[in-house]
Design an enzyme around this catalytic site. Sequence first.
Site, PDB file in Angstrom:
ATOM      1  N   HIS A  68       0.837  -1.213   0.000  1.00 55.89           N
ATOM      2  CA  HIS A  68       0.000   0.000   0.000  1.00 55.89           C
ATOM      3  C   HIS A  68       0.867   1.258   0.000  1.00 55.89           C
ATOM      4  CE1 HIS A  68      -4.143   1.678   1.192  1.00 55.89           C
ATOM      5  NE2 HIS A  68      -3.408   2.642   0.638  1.00 55.89           N
ATOM      6  N   ASP A 315       0.613   2.554   3.797  1.00 54.93           N
ATOM      7  CA  ASP A 315      -0.174   3.663   3.236  1.00 54.93           C
ATOM      8  C   ASP A 315       0.707   4.910   3.123  1.00 54.93           C
ATOM      9  OD1 ASP A 315      -2.182   5.192   2.141  1.00 54.93           O
ATOM     10  OD2 ASP A 315      -3.409   5.301   3.949  1.00 54.93           O
TER      11      ASP A 315
HETATM   12 ZN   LIG Z   1      -6.846   4.613   1.297  1.00 54.81          ZN
END
Ligand SMILES: [Zn+2]
Length: 435
Positions: A68, A315
Amino acid sequence: MTATLIKNGRIIDPANGVDRVGDLLVRDGKIADASLFISENFSQKPDEIFEEIDASGLIVAPGLIDIHVHLREPGQSAKETIASGTRAAAAGGFTSVVCMPNTSPPVDNPSVVTWINDKARDEGCVNVFPTGAITKNIAGEELAPIGSMHRAGVVALTDDGRCVQNHELMRRALEYARMFELPVMDHCQDYNLVGKGVMHEGYWSTVLGLPGWPSAGEEVIVARNILLAELCDTPIHCQHLSAAGSVRLIREARARGVKISGEVCPHHIALTDENLHTHNYDTNFKMNPPLRAQADIDALIEGIADGTITILSSDHAPHCDFEKEVEFDVAPFGILGLETELSLFLDILFHKKQALNIVRLVEMLTVEPARLLKLDRGTLRIGAAADVTLIDPNLEWTVDKTKFASRSRNTPFDKWQLKGRAVRTIVAGKTVWKL
Ligand SMILES: [Zn+2]
């Protein structure tokens, strides 16, 4: 041609059930048979450069995979580029990154996929695996050309940054993706419930006077995904989970055999919504989904410990200073991740909480993401690509954002003292970063 002998390390290779102290031989970019070397059958080839690395006291792991990551190219190179983002990955111990499609233009057609693959080959220092959008322009209205993006080489589909609200459209996406055995990942956010929320809805959002982003705004979509995964008998992976209820839903569904999985990012177990108060509305604490309460952290860690959560990710979301240096309400969501990720997981999950052992931690950063996305990575089997990460689990260091390889500086972890980090990153047999 080169050959490298990584000596005396603790080789942890969960894909092959290996955990032993020994030597790892890398030759011509591939994992080679180290016993050849020991039995003295090893003869140096002409023009071969031979190198030895002392890995005493270190973990020798398959190259770490982050599923991610926002590399921001094409279109947002002031925040990050494929060159700088992959350097940040290498500096964090990651040899492979899976990049999200919410670029400009978005990855919703095969030409952008090819552009990223070409650029990554020319300028990237680690492996880059692109994802494609589920819907055209990530608008949630019409399916993107899934088959042609699959042929162009995307490893998964996601509308990350946004979330398909139309359940019927999501069902069609799953049915198309299944024809190509393409995994589907989802950023779980119900727009109506979340509204203009910028932080976790609870005590601190009331105190600070900021619009709340309730846990139910995530849980509703996790529940939707469970139902659709069951209906279509197709896996869905829930990205960056933040709420206790999401963990509970996934635990129950997995127990019933539903093909649902989830990932957790470091900030969601390192920080709470109270940090917005203690750090005076610092926008480096603004992310989507938001930082939640201590009970959520406890539930996420429990989910990691009991195997409900199978993957750890960052992320990684770079933003320029000028974008973050605005009122909290209008600042973009997201923080850097790659260069602090492994250390935060080691420090919190392994050292402080003892939620898992080091073998499982390595597994969650290698085999598990490789299995989900069917990547030929995350293993030290003979003949595999020689992606290797050397980790010192006990090295104490202080985060210094001024030294980051990323083009951006938006981290809430500057000056944090952490225990454990990667010390060398090897991609296809070549050291691309070392401490
Ligand atoms: Zn997201």
